[in-house]
Write a protein that holds these residues in place. Structure first.
Motif, PDB file in Angstrom:
ATOM      1  N   GLU A  82       0.899  -1.175   0.078  1.00  0.00           N
ATOM      2  CA  GLU A  82       0.023   0.082   0.041  1.00  0.00           C
ATOM      3  C   GLU A  82       0.824   1.190   0.087  1.00  0.00           C
ATOM      4  N   LEU A  83       2.079   1.159   0.659  1.00  0.00           N
ATOM      5  CA  LEU A  83       3.010   2.435   0.584  1.00  0.00           C
ATOM      6  C   LEU A  83       3.619   2.749  -0.776  1.00  0.00           C
ATOM      7  N   VAL A  84       3.908   1.662  -1.268  1.00  0.00           N
ATOM      8  CA  VAL A  84       4.425   1.665  -2.836  1.00  0.00           C
ATOM      9  C   VAL A  84       3.265   2.445  -3.615  1.00  0.00           C
ATOM     10  N   ARG A  85       2.048   1.789  -3.589  1.00  0.00           N
ATOM     11  CA  ARG A  85       0.958   2.243  -4.145  1.00  0.00           C
ATOM     12  C   ARG A  85       0.711   3.735  -3.935  1.00  0.00           C
ATOM     13  N   SER A  86       0.598   4.124  -2.585  1.00  0.00           N
ATOM     14  CA  SER A  86       0.368   5.511  -2.318  1.00  0.00           C
ATOM     15  C   SER A  86       1.476   6.424  -2.869  1.00  0.00           C
ATOM     16  N   SER A  87       2.685   5.802  -2.678  1.00  0.00           N
ATOM     17  CA  SER A  87       3.961   7.025  -3.047  1.00  0.00           C
ATOM     18  C   SER A  87       3.825   7.059  -4.453  1.00  0.00           C
ATOM     19  N   ALA A  88       3.635   6.060  -5.321  1.00  0.00           N
ATOM     20  CA  ALA A  88       3.265   6.502  -6.708  1.00  0.00           C
ATOM     21  C   ALA A  88       2.462   7.501  -7.057  1.00  0.00           C
ATOM     22  N   VAL A  89       1.100   7.273  -6.422  1.00  0.00           N
ATOM     23  CA  VAL A  89       0.310   8.334  -6.519  1.00  0.00           C
ATOM     24  C   VAL A  89       0.519   9.621  -6.238  1.00  0.00           C
ATOM     25  N   ASP A  90       1.311   9.891  -5.015  1.00  0.00           N
ATOM     26  CA  ASP A  90       1.872  11.063  -4.627  1.00  0.00           C
ATOM     27  C   ASP A  90       2.790  11.660  -5.575  1.00  0.00           C
ATOM     28  N   ALA A  91       3.335  10.902  -6.289  1.00  0.00           N
ATOM     29  CA  ALA A  91       4.229  11.340  -7.412  1.00  0.00           C
ATOM     30  C   ALA A  91       4.033  11.337  -8.747  1.00  0.00           C
ATOM     31  N   GLY A  92       2.506  11.377  -8.795  1.00  0.00           N
ATOM     32  CA  GLY A  92       1.837  11.373 -10.098  1.00  0.00           C
ATOM     33  C   GLY A  92       2.044  10.554 -10.978  1.00  0.00           C
ATOM     34  N   ARG A  93       2.521   9.153 -10.460  1.00  0.00           N
ATOM     35  CA  ARG A  93       2.668   7.916 -11.429  1.00  0.00           C
ATOM     36  C   ARG A  93       1.403   6.890 -11.236  1.00  0.00           C
ATOM     37  N   ASP A  94       1.159   6.196 -12.068  1.00  0.00           N
ATOM     38  CA  ASP A  94       0.178   5.094 -12.200  1.00  0.00           C
ATOM     39  C   ASP A  94       0.331   3.945 -11.111  1.00  0.00           C
ATOM     40  N   PRO A  95      -0.210   3.751 -10.161  1.00  0.00           N
ATOM     41  CA  PRO A  95       0.306   2.563  -9.397  1.00  0.00           C
ATOM     42  C   PRO A  95      -0.089   1.069  -9.954  1.00  0.00           C
ATOM     43  N   ASP A  96      -1.195   1.101 -10.800  1.00  0.00           N
ATOM     44  CA  ASP A  96      -1.468  -0.038 -11.569  1.00  0.00           C
ATOM     45  C   ASP A  96      -0.195  -0.655 -12.518  1.00  0.00           C
ATOM     46  N   ALA A  97       0.505   0.445 -12.811  1.00  0.00           N
ATOM     47  CA  ALA A  97       1.566   0.090 -13.786  1.00  0.00           C
ATOM     48  C   ALA A  97       2.637  -0.622 -13.230  1.00  0.00           C
ATOM     49  N   LEU A  98       2.835  -0.626 -11.837  1.00  0.00           N
ATOM     50  CA  LEU A  98       3.789  -1.195 -11.259  1.00  0.00           C
ATOM     51  C   LEU A  98       3.552  -2.830 -11.010  1.00  0.00           C
TER      52      LEU A  98
END
Length: 284
Positions: free
Chosen positions: A216-232
């Motif tokens: 969840e931290l990976v995904r939320s960090s991606a969102v905060d950086a303007g990145r797509d968490p579903d692409a990880l």
């Protein structure tokens, strides 16, 4: 679910014929990828957590070994689990990785990087152990900059690396970048994966709750950086004897790749284990 397999030279040994046999077997059995670990040096008393590492463990250089594997296989993807990024200069590393990718026709696509946990290893290569996280972040930026740069050259000015108008060729095979996955079981590693990584590959002995919180931290960090968490991508270690129900459980948690290893050290026994796994999950 994708399935990779790790070749642990500290356990299997560094025999080149066994490595080739194993890699070809993994490819024959339908595994997506083959991973190699890294330690540059060991020393008496070196510990990972409470476990002391025998200093004679035969860790081969993973990139040299993967180049060797690439020359003897046709399809299997090449991965590191993990490459100790702070201990490599990114200008040299960009060249090495792109070279393997070109010569393997685009198979150096599962680079996983970590920080390393042995202070003596950092000291041996002249790296301040306390700054290795910042150094790794900067190295990731340098790698990507060099891979995307053209004949006009690229420049960089950072805390650890600086250069002007550099051109790094060859480029990755039919690509502008190589994926960089982040390894490590700390919160810092999870944040790094969300901010900079193309995937996350945690290790460590964590509880299910801790693993869920880190993803969840990976995904939320991606969102905060303007990145797509579903692409990880989300890679985890698994067991060679794991059952379908367990794989389905991990898939429900967001895991997209499992990396297993054989418990056997001899080719015939390894063939039995890998074949049984491949049949269980429809890889053959």
């Amino acid at each position: 679910m994708k399935f990779g397999i790790s070749y642990n030279t500290p356990y299997y040994g560094a025999d080149p014929d066994k490595l080739v046999t194993f890699a070809r077997l993994a490819e024959e059995c339908g595994f997506e990828s083959l991973y190699m670990p890294e330690h540059i040096v060991l020393y008496p008393g070196a510990k990972v957590g409470p476990f002391e590492m025998p200093p004679s463990l035969p860790y081969v250089d993973p990139l040299d070994a993967l180049g060797f594997v690439a020359a003897t296989t046709e399809r299997i993807l090449l991965g590191t689990g993990v490459l100790l990024l702070p201990y490599h200069h990114p200008v040299t590393l960009a060249k090495r990785l792109a070279t393997i990718d070109v010569l393997s026709k685009g198979r150096m696509r599962l680079l996983t990087v970590g920080l390393g946990s042995l202070p003596g290893e950092a000291k041996a290569v002249g790296v301040d152990f306390a700054t290795r996280g910042r150094r790794a972040d900067e190295a990731i930026d340098v790698l990507r900059l060099l891979w995307t740069g053209d004949e006009e050259g690229v420049s960089f000015a950072g805390e650890f690396f600086s250069f002007e108008n550099l051109c790094s060729y060859p480029k990755p095979h039919e690509a502008t970048q190589l994926p960089i996955h982040i390894g490590g079981s700390s919160q810092a590693a999870a944040r790094r994966a969300g901010l900079r990584g193309d995937g996350y590959f945690p290790g460590g002995a964590l509880s299910p709750e801790e693993r869920a919180a880190q993803w969840e931290l990976v995904r939320s960090s991606a969102v905060d950086a303007g990145r797509d968490p579903d692409a990880l991508e989300y890679t985890r270690f698994g067991a060679i004897d794991m059952l379908v129900d367990r794989v389905e459980e991990l898939a429900a948690q967001g895991v997209t790749r499992l990396v297993v290893s054989s418990s056997a050290t001899e080719p015939d026994a390894q063939r039995d284990e890998l074949t049984a796994f491949a049949k269980r999950f429809g890889l053959l």
